[in-house]
Scaffold this active site. Structure first.
Site, PDB file in Angstrom:
ATOM      1  CG  ASP A 119       1.239  10.373   0.295  1.00 30.97           C
ATOM      2  OD1 ASP A 119       0.397   9.526  -0.020  1.00 30.97           O
ATOM      3  OD2 ASP A 119       1.182  11.028   1.367  1.00 30.97           O
ATOM      4  CG  HIS A 120       2.143   8.236   3.852  1.00 26.87           C
ATOM      5  ND1 HIS A 120       1.841   8.419   5.186  1.00 26.87           N
ATOM      6  CD2 HIS A 120       0.956   8.151   3.225  1.00 26.87           C
ATOM      7  CE1 HIS A 120       0.529   8.418   5.357  1.00 26.87           C
ATOM      8  NE2 HIS A 120      -0.031   8.257   4.186  1.00 26.87           N
ATOM      9  CD  GLU A 171      -1.318  16.118   4.043  1.00 24.04           C
ATOM     10  OE1 GLU A 171      -2.022  16.887   3.370  1.00 24.04           O
ATOM     11  OE2 GLU A 171      -1.418  14.872   3.970  1.00 24.04           O
ATOM     12  CE  LYS A 206      -4.420   2.957   2.629  1.00 28.37           C
ATOM     13  NZ  LYS A 206      -4.287   4.414   2.479  1.00 28.37           N
ATOM     14  CG  HIS A 256      -3.629  10.830   4.695  1.00 26.17           C
ATOM     15  ND1 HIS A 256      -2.321  10.411   4.641  1.00 26.17           N
ATOM     16  CD2 HIS A 256      -3.599  12.157   4.482  1.00 26.17           C
ATOM     17  CE1 HIS A 256      -1.531  11.443   4.420  1.00 26.17           C
ATOM     18  NE2 HIS A 256      -2.271  12.517   4.330  1.00 26.17           N
TER      19      HIS A 256
HETATM   20  O1  LIG Z   1      -1.027   3.498  -0.752  1.00 25.61           O
HETATM   21  C1  LIG Z   1      -0.334   4.422  -0.320  1.00 25.61           C
HETATM   22  O2  LIG Z   1       0.766   4.306   0.248  1.00 25.61           O
HETATM   23  C2  LIG Z   1      -0.857   5.855  -0.452  1.00 25.61           C
HETATM   24  O3  LIG Z   1      -1.846   5.906  -1.493  1.00 25.61           O
HETATM   25  C3  LIG Z   1      -1.492   6.338   0.875  1.00 25.61           C
HETATM   26  O4  LIG Z   1      -2.445   5.411   1.274  1.00 25.61           O
HETATM   27  C4  LIG Z   1      -2.088   7.728   0.664  1.00 25.61           C
HETATM   28  O5  LIG Z   1      -1.500   8.604   1.621  1.00 25.61           O
HETATM   29  C5  LIG Z   1      -3.558   7.761   0.862  1.00 25.61           C
HETATM   30  O6  LIG Z   1      -4.056   8.003   1.940  1.00 25.61           O
HETATM   31  C6  LIG Z   1      -4.390   7.462  -0.337  1.00 25.61           C
HETATM   32  O7  LIG Z   1      -5.733   7.358  -0.002  1.00 25.61           O
END
Ligand SMILES: O=C(O)[C@@H](O)[C@H](O)[C@H](O)C(=O)CO
Length: 499
Positions: A170-171, A279, A321, A353
């Site tokens: 991810d990312h 993605e 978040k 996200h």
């Molecule tokens: O905290 C992170 O780096 C990941 O969980 C990131 O936020 C993830 O892509 C996401 O959107 C989780 O909700």
């Protein structure tokens, strides 16, 4: 050294046809019972932790490393043993899912949430991406992608989950991180293009936009203008119309990011010998993605032959978040309708996200994506673990809470939040019974949400973990309670999404 109960358990396994043996100091995960290649396997937990109890013969049995006990084996959940399970038991390996089924990213920062996640999604029309962590999370927790994948694969074995799960790097921003995730067999890659998106364009004067745009090569400008200023894009359900000014801005904002997406696709995805869900993430940026900008990026990728599984735009409003959507829901709905129509038009899924806890907009997301979406969560699963500590180990929670207040500013370097610490009830005025209520208050949620790395890595002067050991011990002791909490919380997400 195996306990007497473990030895008795393995003896009983040899003669029995299933995990019939019961013992007060052994937990048997019956759903894991597997007979394959001449071996019988089942996951158990003893005072020393989780093991795979194995009896029988054959290559699977011989390949598992463990202590020989009563003619069987007690095998620790090591990386090597996970690879053995992968070789013989397909359901323990991650898979790609493509674009036609809803998926939910269930990031597990602790490595212990996946059993609860599996129990939550089992039987629903959605598939879990159990192994999902960003490089940011790995750095903050001190884990590796091997750890993340091991935890997810063992959870699939433990729960006997055979509907399939994914693994998302991810990312990812750097080539070496993409290579790392692919080398390990990750089945989804989320390319983070935030460093190639030019957020300064939004503050330029029209004259400066014109000048910056005019400085682009003539063939680039004519290519964009012929594609987007001639006839309005025809996307059913999407209201898209480019003005020259908007096109110039979007080309300047996203042009380098589009080239970056194509270069990564050509280098790592296009010629892969296996399916990988690719993605595109343009959500972690200050510039909201207009429907026109989304269309521009999507169409450029389409014209260049870049095939994607999903795209994560930066929606209007705020997807912060661990808390609900912040913004004008009517505007969000109008733009969501176009974003979903664009994704459908080009044959990929809309990815959401920071998808945790956006309860007010989940019904809209389910409606406009027609149930084909990718929802990404992670921190909210961490907060459910913190909730368990608040409920079952108040003294530990109080120490953690105070620590996060002292270190919060440091954590804001990693995550954008608008937390107001003054709104958080002073911990000294809150009774033990009320501690879990912190997980229902937005400011406290964000306080605990973004400080996970500091909490888990904190050590005293002697190098001993300040919180992590007791934290994990509490979660192990309360593993079913944690799984139930995840079931309720993530289940609420899926119910509202129509899944
Ligand atoms: O905290 C992170 O780096 C990941 O969980 C990131 O936020 C993830 O892509 C996401 O959107 C989780 O909700």
């Amino acid at each position: 050294m195996a306990t007497a109960s473990a030895a008795s358990f393995i003896s009983a396994m040899k003669s029995g046809n299933g995990p019939a043996f019961a013992s007060p100091d052994i937990r048997v995960y019956s759903a894991s019972w597997t007979e394959a290649d001449g071996a019988k396997l089942v996951m158990i937990r003893t005072a020393e932790g989780r093991f795979i109890a194995a009896v029988g013969s054959g290559e699977l049995y011989d390949s598992l490393q463990g202590e020989t006990v009563e003619g069987g084996k007690l095998c620790p959940l090591t990386h090597a043993n996970r690879l053995v399970l992968n070789r013989f038991l397909p359901h323990t390996k991650p898979q790609a899912f493509g674009t036609q089924i809803a998926t939910i990213g269930l990031g597990d920062r602790l490595g212990i949430a996946s059993p609860g996640h599996i129990r939550t999604v089992r039987g629903r029309s959605v598939r879990p991406i159990l192994a999902q962590q960003s490089i940011r999370e790995l750095n903050l927790t001190g884990r590796t992608y091997e750890d993340v994948l091991d935890a997810a694969c063992y959870a699939a074995f433990q729960e006997g989950y055979k509907d399939g799960f994914g693994a998302d790097g991810d990312h990812l921003k750097k080539a070496e991180d993409i290579e790392y995730a692919l080398r390990l067999g990750f089945t989804m890659l989320t390319l983070d293009c935030s460093e190639q998106i030019d957020n300064t364009v939004g503050n330029l004067s029209p004259a400066d936009v014109e000048a910056r745009y005019a400085a682009l090569p003539a063939d680039v400008r004519s290519r964009y203008e012929s594609r987007y200023l001639g006839t309005a894009p025809q996307v059913e359900g999407a209201a898209i119309a480019f003005t020259r000014e908007a096109l110039m801005k979007d080309v300047l904002i996203y042009g380098a990011a589009i080239d970056f997406m194509e270069s990564i696709y050509r280098r790592y995805i296009e010629n892969l010998d296996r399916e990988v869900d690719f993605e595109i993430s343009i959500d972690e940026t200050m510039t909201p993605t207009s429907p026109e900008a989304h269309y521009l990026v999507a169409n450029e990728l389409h014209v260049r032959g870049v095939r994607i599984f999903s795209m994560a735009p930066r929606f209007c409003g705020e997807f912060q978040k661990g808390i609900d959507y912040i913004g004008d829901i009517a505007q969000f709905e109008r733009e969501l309708a176009s974003h979903a129509a664009i994704a459908d038009h080009f044959g990929y899924k809309l990815s959401i996200h920071s998808g945790s806890d956006k309860f007010s907009v989940f019904p809209l997301i389910g409606k406009y994506t027609q149930g084909r979406f990718h929802l990404k969560t992670a921190g909210t699963n961490w907060l459910e673990a913190v909730r368990v500590v608040a409920e079952k180990n108040p003294a530990l929670y109080r120490k953690m809470h105070q620590f996060t207040l002292d270190r919060f500013e440091e954590a804001t370097a990693y995550y954008h939040v608008t937390t107001d610490l003054a709104q958080i009830a002073p911990i000294g005025e809150v009774s033990d019974a009320q501690l879990p209520d912190y997980m229902n208050e937005n400011n406290a949620r964000q306080l605990l949400h973004i400080t996970y790395g500091l909490l888990l890595q904190a050590k005293d002067a002697g190098g001993r973990k300040l919180f992590a050991d007791e934290f994990f011990a509490t979660l192990v002791e309360q593993e079913d309670h944690y799984a139930e909490g995840l079931g309720k919380h993530i289940g609420k997400h899926l119910d509202l999404l129509g899944k």
